[in-house]
Design a protein around this motif. Structure first.
Motif, PDB file in Angstrom:
ATOM      1  N   GLN A   1       0.843  -1.197   0.000  1.00  0.00           N
ATOM      2  CA  GLN A   1       0.000   0.000   0.000  1.00  0.00           C
ATOM      3  C   GLN A   1       0.879   1.248   0.000  1.00  0.00           C
ATOM      4  O   GLN A   1       1.598   1.499   0.975  1.00  0.00           O
ATOM      5  CB  GLN A   1      -0.920   0.010   1.227  1.00  0.00           C
ATOM      6  N   PRO A   2       0.865   2.033  -1.084  1.00  0.00           N
ATOM      7  CA  PRO A   2       1.702   3.241  -1.136  1.00  0.00           C
ATOM      8  C   PRO A   2       1.362   4.194   0.008  1.00  0.00           C
ATOM      9  O   PRO A   2       0.202   4.325   0.402  1.00  0.00           O
ATOM     10  CB  PRO A   2       1.348   3.863  -2.493  1.00  0.00           C
ATOM     11  N   LEU A   3       2.367   4.841   0.532  1.00  0.00           N
ATOM     12  CA  LEU A   3       2.158   5.812   1.596  1.00  0.00           C
ATOM     13  C   LEU A   3       1.559   7.095   1.012  1.00  0.00           C
ATOM     14  O   LEU A   3       1.710   7.381  -0.180  1.00  0.00           O
ATOM     15  CB  LEU A   3       3.487   6.120   2.285  1.00  0.00           C
ATOM     16  N   PRO A   4       0.896   7.901   1.850  1.00  0.00           N
ATOM     17  CA  PRO A   4       0.252   9.115   1.337  1.00  0.00           C
ATOM     18  C   PRO A   4       1.206  10.099   0.669  1.00  0.00           C
ATOM     19  O   PRO A   4       0.767  10.922  -0.138  1.00  0.00           O
ATOM     20  CB  PRO A   4      -0.392   9.717   2.593  1.00  0.00           C
ATOM     21  N   TRP A   5       2.500  10.035   1.003  1.00  0.00           N
ATOM     22  CA  TRP A   5       3.421  10.992   0.375  1.00  0.00           C
ATOM     23  C   TRP A   5       3.910  10.514  -0.988  1.00  0.00           C
ATOM     24  O   TRP A   5       4.605  11.255  -1.687  1.00  0.00           O
ATOM     25  CB  TRP A   5       4.591  11.328   1.283  1.00  0.00           C
ATOM     26  N   PHE A   6       3.544   9.298  -1.386  1.00  0.00           N
ATOM     27  CA  PHE A   6       3.836   8.847  -2.743  1.00  0.00           C
ATOM     28  C   PHE A   6       2.920   9.581  -3.727  1.00  0.00           C
ATOM     29  O   PHE A   6       1.761   9.835  -3.429  1.00  0.00           O
ATOM     30  CB  PHE A   6       3.572   7.349  -2.890  1.00  0.00           C
ATOM     31  N   GLY A   7       3.429   9.875  -4.918  1.00  0.00           N
ATOM     32  CA  GLY A   7       2.606  10.454  -5.963  1.00  0.00           C
ATOM     33  C   GLY A   7       1.939   9.364  -6.791  1.00  0.00           C
ATOM     34  O   GLY A   7       1.930   8.189  -6.413  1.00  0.00           O
ATOM     35  N   PRO A   8       1.371   9.721  -7.944  1.00  0.00           N
ATOM     36  CA  PRO A   8       0.707   8.739  -8.814  1.00  0.00           C
ATOM     37  C   PRO A   8       1.660   7.631  -9.250  1.00  0.00           C
ATOM     38  O   PRO A   8       2.845   7.874  -9.480  1.00  0.00           O
ATOM     39  CB  PRO A   8       0.246   9.582 -10.010  1.00  0.00           C
ATOM     40  N   GLU A   9       1.131   6.423  -9.406  1.00  0.00           N
ATOM     41  CA  GLU A   9       1.963   5.301  -9.835  1.00  0.00           C
ATOM     42  C   GLU A   9       2.207   5.352 -11.336  1.00  0.00           C
ATOM     43  O   GLU A   9       1.295   5.631 -12.119  1.00  0.00           O
ATOM     44  CB  GLU A   9       1.311   3.968  -9.468  1.00  0.00           C
ATOM     45  N   ILE A  10       3.445   5.063 -11.742  1.00  0.00           N
ATOM     46  CA  ILE A  10       3.831   5.094 -13.159  1.00  0.00           C
ATOM     47  C   ILE A  10       4.520   3.787 -13.561  1.00  0.00           C
ATOM     48  O   ILE A  10       5.243   3.748 -14.562  1.00  0.00           O
ATOM     49  CB  ILE A  10       4.759   6.292 -13.445  1.00  0.00           C
ATOM     50  N   THR A  11       4.296   2.728 -12.789  1.00  0.00           N
ATOM     51  CA  THR A  11       4.972   1.459 -13.049  1.00  0.00           C
ATOM     52  C   THR A  11       4.756   0.991 -14.485  1.00  0.00           C
ATOM     53  O   THR A  11       5.696   0.531 -15.154  1.00  0.00           O
ATOM     54  CB  THR A  11       4.468   0.378 -12.076  1.00  0.00           C
ATOM     55  N   ALA A  12       3.537   1.085 -14.967  1.00  0.00           N
ATOM     56  CA  ALA A  12       3.202   0.562 -16.295  1.00  0.00           C
ATOM     57  C   ALA A  12       3.545   1.533 -17.420  1.00  0.00           C
ATOM     58  O   ALA A  12       3.417   1.177 -18.595  1.00  0.00           O
ATOM     59  CB  ALA A  12       1.717   0.208 -16.353  1.00  0.00           C
ATOM     60  N   ASP A  13       3.978   2.742 -17.089  1.00  0.00           N
ATOM     61  CA  ASP A  13       4.304   3.743 -18.101  1.00  0.00           C
ATOM     62  C   ASP A  13       5.768   3.600 -18.490  1.00  0.00           C
ATOM     63  O   ASP A  13       6.664   4.031 -17.750  1.00  0.00           O
ATOM     64  CB  ASP A  13       4.018   5.144 -17.569  1.00  0.00           C
ATOM     65  N   THR A  14       6.026   2.980 -19.639  1.00  0.00           N
ATOM     66  CA  THR A  14       7.398   2.684 -20.046  1.00  0.00           C
ATOM     67  C   THR A  14       8.230   3.942 -20.312  1.00  0.00           C
ATOM     68  O   THR A  14       9.457   3.862 -20.369  1.00  0.00           O
ATOM     69  CB  THR A  14       7.402   1.814 -21.311  1.00  0.00           C
TER      70      THR A  14
END
Length: 232
Positions: A125-138
């Motif tokens: 579970q990402p912490l609140p200070w993480f921004g949007p996830e970009i894992t799938a964005d090559t």
């Protein structure tokens, strides 16, 4: 097999983490893309690595071989693209978060978390200070940034909940460490300078982190951000 999840990070939070926890400067040069494999050379302080990552039926595998620093300089000169960033490692429970501040080819700020299995990665579970996830964005892989650059990069706004979450993390979850100064690379560098990728973690007693000073600094950063956003 290593599973990675990568997130954007507000620039102000990235600078705060680096100021309080220090970091290690790294330079990576990537060779031209090949099908099902990627290879690059990495300089970190006085150590150099040649890295090969392959993709197969069982997922990704990565092999590292240490090479002389002088050889790494020669390889960097013939690489197709290069990145330069400072990495800070933070422990979050059983996971290690990698905070990367890119200096070249442009200013970028990421947080990456590595896992031993897909199930472990999905359960994080990402912490609140993480921004949007970009894992799938090559577009935001290190290789893509080095070889093709980044034309559009969404700025992550600084928010009170994100700041509060990071302050709680720094206060409760992470051990106090000695602060370290980070020298950003100059605009023009020789290959000799590139070998000094960054300061190593210093031994010795840690210093007490003053969270009041941190919060005051972040409030000033927020005010500057808001002032920049106001119309003339």
């Amino acid at each position: 097999m290593t599973i990675r999840r990568r997130f954007l990070l507000a620039s102000s939070l990235a600078r705060l983490i680096q100021r309080e926890r220090g970091g290690l400067r790294q330079v990576e040069g990537f060779f031209p893309e090949q099908r099902d494999r990627s290879s690059w050379v990495r300089l970190e302080e006085n150590r150099a690595l040649l890295i090969l990552r392959t993709t197969g039926p069982q997922g990704e595998t990565e092999e590292q071989t240490e090479v002389p620093v002088a050889h790494a300089h020669a390889l960097l000169d013939v690489c197709a693209g290069e990145i330069d960033y400072t990495r800070t490692k933070l422990q979050i429970g059983d996971q290690e978060a990698l905070i990367d501040q890119f200096n070249q080819p442009r200013a970028l700020h990421f947080v990456t978390v590595e896992f031993d299995s897909e199930a472990e990665g999905r359960g994080f579970q990402p912490l609140p200070w993480f921004g949007p996830e970009i894992t799938a964005d090559t577009r935001f892989s290190n290789q893509a940034i080095a070889l093709r650059g980044v034309e559009q990069y969404p700025d992550v706004p600084l928010s009170d909940p994100a700041l509060d979450s990071l302050l709680d993390t720094l206060e409760s979850r992470f051990p106090v460490q000695a602060r370290m100064s980070i020298k950003r690379p100059s605009a023009k560098q020789t290959s000799v300078t590139r070998a000094q990728a960054g300061p190593a973690q210093a031994d010795g007693e840690g210093v007490q982190v003053n969270l009041d000073d941190i919060e005051a600094a972040m409030m000033r950063e927020m005010e500057r951000t808001l002032q920049k956003g106001k119309p003339e």
